[in-house]
Design a protein around this motif. Structure first.
Motif, PDB file in Angstrom:
ATOM      1  N   SER A  25       0.771  -1.247   0.000  1.00  0.00           N
ATOM      2  CA  SER A  25       0.000   0.000   0.000  1.00  0.00           C
ATOM      3  C   SER A  25       0.801   1.296   0.000  1.00  0.00           C
ATOM      4  O   SER A  25       0.218   2.352  -0.190  1.00  0.00           O
ATOM      5  CB  SER A  25      -0.961   0.009   1.190  1.00  0.00           C
ATOM      6  OG  SER A  25      -0.258  -0.059   2.410  1.00  0.00           O
ATOM      7  N   CYS A  26       2.087   1.238   0.184  1.00  0.00           N
ATOM      8  CA  CYS A  26       2.899   2.464   0.227  1.00  0.00           C
ATOM      9  C   CYS A  26       3.934   2.420  -0.889  1.00  0.00           C
ATOM     10  O   CYS A  26       4.719   1.479  -0.964  1.00  0.00           O
ATOM     11  CB  CYS A  26       3.587   2.604   1.578  1.00  0.00           C
ATOM     12  SG  CYS A  26       2.445   2.749   2.962  1.00  0.00           S
ATOM     13  N   ASP A  27       3.933   3.440  -1.715  1.00  0.00           N
ATOM     14  CA  ASP A  27       4.844   3.474  -2.860  1.00  0.00           C
ATOM     15  C   ASP A  27       6.246   3.952  -2.520  1.00  0.00           C
ATOM     16  O   ASP A  27       7.152   3.833  -3.336  1.00  0.00           O
ATOM     17  CB  ASP A  27       4.273   4.368  -3.964  1.00  0.00           C
ATOM     18  CG  ASP A  27       3.033   3.768  -4.592  1.00  0.00           C
ATOM     19  OD1 ASP A  27       2.912   2.525  -4.625  1.00  0.00           O
ATOM     20  OD2 ASP A  27       2.188   4.550  -5.060  1.00  0.00           O
ATOM     21  N   ASN A  28       6.427   4.492  -1.311  1.00  0.00           N
ATOM     22  CA  ASN A  28       7.749   4.982  -0.924  1.00  0.00           C
ATOM     23  C   ASN A  28       7.793   5.176   0.588  1.00  0.00           C
ATOM     24  O   ASN A  28       6.790   5.018   1.282  1.00  0.00           O
ATOM     25  CB  ASN A  28       8.093   6.284  -1.658  1.00  0.00           C
ATOM     26  CG  ASN A  28       7.044   7.350  -1.459  1.00  0.00           C
ATOM     27  OD1 ASN A  28       6.681   7.687  -0.331  1.00  0.00           O
ATOM     28  ND2 ASN A  28       6.528   7.884  -2.560  1.00  0.00           N
ATOM     29  N   LEU A  29       8.962   5.541   1.089  1.00  0.00           N
ATOM     30  CA  LEU A  29       9.162   5.705   2.529  1.00  0.00           C
ATOM     31  C   LEU A  29       8.310   6.842   3.089  1.00  0.00           C
ATOM     32  O   LEU A  29       7.800   6.745   4.198  1.00  0.00           O
ATOM     33  CB  LEU A  29      10.645   5.930   2.833  1.00  0.00           C
ATOM     34  CG  LEU A  29      11.066   5.912   4.287  1.00  0.00           C
ATOM     35  CD1 LEU A  29      10.666   4.610   4.971  1.00  0.00           C
ATOM     36  CD2 LEU A  29      12.572   6.133   4.409  1.00  0.00           C
ATOM     37  N   GLY A  30       8.124   7.908   2.311  1.00  0.00           N
ATOM     38  CA  GLY A  30       7.291   9.035   2.764  1.00  0.00           C
ATOM     39  C   GLY A  30       5.861   8.616   3.034  1.00  0.00           C
ATOM     40  O   GLY A  30       5.267   9.006   4.043  1.00  0.00           O
ATOM     41  N   GLU A  31       5.289   7.815   2.153  1.00  0.00           N
ATOM     42  CA  GLU A  31       3.925   7.323   2.364  1.00  0.00           C
ATOM     43  C   GLU A  31       3.864   6.416   3.586  1.00  0.00           C
ATOM     44  O   GLU A  31       2.896   6.443   4.338  1.00  0.00           O
ATOM     45  CB  GLU A  31       3.426   6.568   1.134  1.00  0.00           C
ATOM     46  CG  GLU A  31       3.070   7.452  -0.024  1.00  0.00           C
ATOM     47  CD  GLU A  31       2.494   6.677  -1.193  1.00  0.00           C
ATOM     48  OE1 GLU A  31       2.005   5.538  -1.005  1.00  0.00           O
ATOM     49  OE2 GLU A  31       2.532   7.212  -2.309  1.00  0.00           O
ATOM     50  N   LEU A  32       4.901   5.622   3.773  1.00  0.00           N
ATOM     51  CA  LEU A  32       4.950   4.728   4.934  1.00  0.00           C
ATOM     52  C   LEU A  32       5.007   5.527   6.228  1.00  0.00           C
ATOM     53  O   LEU A  32       4.337   5.189   7.204  1.00  0.00           O
ATOM     54  CB  LEU A  32       6.147   3.793   4.838  1.00  0.00           C
ATOM     55  CG  LEU A  32       6.298   2.803   5.984  1.00  0.00           C
ATOM     56  CD1 LEU A  32       5.168   1.780   5.966  1.00  0.00           C
ATOM     57  CD2 LEU A  32       7.638   2.117   5.928  1.00  0.00           C
ATOM     58  N   GLU A  33       5.784   6.608   6.228  1.00  0.00           N
ATOM     59  CA  GLU A  33       5.874   7.466   7.410  1.00  0.00           C
ATOM     60  C   GLU A  33       4.487   7.988   7.787  1.00  0.00           C
ATOM     61  O   GLU A  33       4.111   7.964   8.961  1.00  0.00           O
ATOM     62  CB  GLU A  33       6.800   8.653   7.147  1.00  0.00           C
ATOM     63  CG  GLU A  33       8.251   8.285   7.039  1.00  0.00           C
ATOM     64  CD  GLU A  33       9.107   9.461   6.650  1.00  0.00           C
ATOM     65  OE1 GLU A  33       9.869   9.926   7.520  1.00  0.00           O
ATOM     66  OE2 GLU A  33       9.003   9.929   5.501  1.00  0.00           O
ATOM     67  N   GLU A  34       3.747   8.466   6.806  1.00  0.00           N
ATOM     68  CA  GLU A  34       2.389   8.964   7.058  1.00  0.00           C
ATOM     69  C   GLU A  34       1.470   7.846   7.535  1.00  0.00           C
ATOM     70  O   GLU A  34       0.673   8.029   8.454  1.00  0.00           O
ATOM     71  CB  GLU A  34       1.815   9.593   5.793  1.00  0.00           C
ATOM     72  CG  GLU A  34       2.448  10.916   5.437  1.00  0.00           C
ATOM     73  CD  GLU A  34       1.832  11.525   4.191  1.00  0.00           C
ATOM     74  OE1 GLU A  34       0.657  11.234   3.902  1.00  0.00           O
ATOM     75  OE2 GLU A  34       2.552  12.278   3.511  1.00  0.00           O
ATOM     76  N   ASP A  35       1.591   6.686   6.912  1.00  0.00           N
ATOM     77  CA  ASP A  35       0.734   5.548   7.239  1.00  0.00           C
ATOM     78  C   ASP A  35       0.939   5.083   8.683  1.00  0.00           C
ATOM     79  O   ASP A  35      -0.021   4.824   9.402  1.00  0.00           O
ATOM     80  CB  ASP A  35       1.019   4.410   6.259  1.00  0.00           C
ATOM     81  CG  ASP A  35       0.088   3.230   6.428  1.00  0.00           C
ATOM     82  OD1 ASP A  35      -1.134   3.444   6.569  1.00  0.00           O
ATOM     83  OD2 ASP A  35       0.580   2.086   6.417  1.00  0.00           O
ATOM     84  N   LEU A  36       2.205   5.016   9.104  1.00  0.00           N
ATOM     85  CA  LEU A  36       2.511   4.502  10.444  1.00  0.00           C
ATOM     86  C   LEU A  36       2.626   5.589  11.501  1.00  0.00           C
ATOM     87  O   LEU A  36       2.627   5.292  12.694  1.00  0.00           O
ATOM     88  CB  LEU A  36       3.817   3.693  10.422  1.00  0.00           C
ATOM     89  CG  LEU A  36       3.820   2.401   9.626  1.00  0.00           C
ATOM     90  CD1 LEU A  36       5.193   1.748   9.706  1.00  0.00           C
ATOM     91  CD2 LEU A  36       2.751   1.444  10.135  1.00  0.00           C
ATOM     92  N   GLY A  37       2.781   6.831  11.068  1.00  0.00           N
ATOM     93  CA  GLY A  37       2.966   7.908  12.039  1.00  0.00           C
ATOM     94  C   GLY A  37       4.306   7.837  12.732  1.00  0.00           C
ATOM     95  O   GLY A  37       4.439   8.146  13.919  1.00  0.00           O
ATOM     96  N   ILE A  38       5.331   7.429  11.993  1.00  0.00           N
ATOM     97  CA  ILE A  38       6.685   7.327  12.533  1.00  0.00           C
ATOM     98  C   ILE A  38       7.630   7.874  11.470  1.00  0.00           C
ATOM     99  O   ILE A  38       7.397   7.712  10.276  1.00  0.00           O
ATOM    100  CB  ILE A  38       7.026   5.861  12.911  1.00  0.00           C
ATOM    101  CG1 ILE A  38       8.373   5.754  13.621  1.00  0.00           C
ATOM    102  CG2 ILE A  38       6.962   4.949  11.723  1.00  0.00           C
ATOM    103  CD1 ILE A  38       8.666   4.364  14.179  1.00  0.00           C
ATOM    104  N   SER A  39       8.688   8.540  11.873  1.00  0.00           N
ATOM    105  CA  SER A  39       9.605   9.129  10.898  1.00  0.00           C
ATOM    106  C   SER A  39      10.491   8.060  10.261  1.00  0.00           C
ATOM    107  O   SER A  39      10.775   7.019  10.850  1.00  0.00           O
ATOM    108  CB  SER A  39      10.479  10.193  11.557  1.00  0.00           C
ATOM    109  OG  SER A  39      11.491   9.588  12.333  1.00  0.00           O
ATOM    110  N   GLY A  40      10.921   8.364   9.054  1.00  0.00           N
ATOM    111  CA  GLY A  40      11.842   7.473   8.359  1.00  0.00           C
ATOM    112  C   GLY A  40      13.135   7.301   9.131  1.00  0.00           C
ATOM    113  O   GLY A  40      13.723   6.220   9.149  1.00  0.00           O
ATOM    114  N   ALA A  41      13.586   8.378   9.790  1.00  0.00           N
ATOM    115  CA  ALA A  41      14.805   8.301  10.589  1.00  0.00           C
ATOM    116  C   ALA A  41      14.642   7.312  11.746  1.00  0.00           C
ATOM    117  O   ALA A  41      15.567   6.553  12.052  1.00  0.00           O
ATOM    118  CB  ALA A  41      15.181   9.681  11.118  1.00  0.00           C
ATOM    119  N   GLN A  42      13.459   7.319  12.376  1.00  0.00           N
ATOM    120  CA  GLN A  42      13.208   6.364  13.461  1.00  0.00           C
ATOM    121  C   GLN A  42      13.216   4.939  12.929  1.00  0.00           C
ATOM    122  O   GLN A  42      13.772   4.036  13.566  1.00  0.00           O
ATOM    123  CB  GLN A  42      11.867   6.652  14.134  1.00  0.00           C
ATOM    124  CG  GLN A  42      11.857   7.861  15.023  1.00  0.00           C
ATOM    125  CD  GLN A  42      10.473   8.109  15.584  1.00  0.00           C
ATOM    126  OE1 GLN A  42       9.544   8.403  14.833  1.00  0.00           O
ATOM    127  NE2 GLN A  42      10.338   7.989  16.885  1.00  0.00           N
TER     128      GLN A  42
END
Length: 66
Positions: A25-42
Motif C-alpha cells: 500500500s505504500c509506494d515509498n518511505l514518505g507514504e509509509l511514514e504517514e501511514d505509520l505515524g513514525i519518521s523514516g529516521a526512526q
C-alpha cells in the motif's frame, strides 16, 4: 491492522509490518511514514540496529548485500 506505537514493537516484527505495507500500500518511505505515524529516521535507526536499511529502488528494507 492499526499500529498505535510502531516504535515500541520488536524490530523484527516491525520489519515484517513495514515491508508488507511497502509492498501492498505504500509506494515509498514518505507514504509509509504517514501511514505509520513514525519518521523514516526512526525506522532507519530501529531497523538498522538489526542490519536492515531502506532501499528506495526496491522499496523495502533489506540487509546489505541481499
Amino acid at each position: 491492522m492499526e499500529i498505535h506505537h510502531p516504535e515500541r514493537l520488536d524490530a523484527h516484527i516491525l520489519l515484517g509490518i513495514v515491508n508488507e505495507r511497502l509492498r501492498l500500500s505504500c509506494d515509498n518511505l514518505g507514504e509509509l511514514e504517514e501511514d505509520l505515524g513514525i519518521s523514516g529516521a526512526q525506522l532507519e535507526h530501529k531497523l538498522g540496529a538489526i542490519g536492515f536499511h531502506y532501499l528506495p529502488e526496491q522499496n523495502q528494507f533489506r540487509r546489505e548485500g541481499e
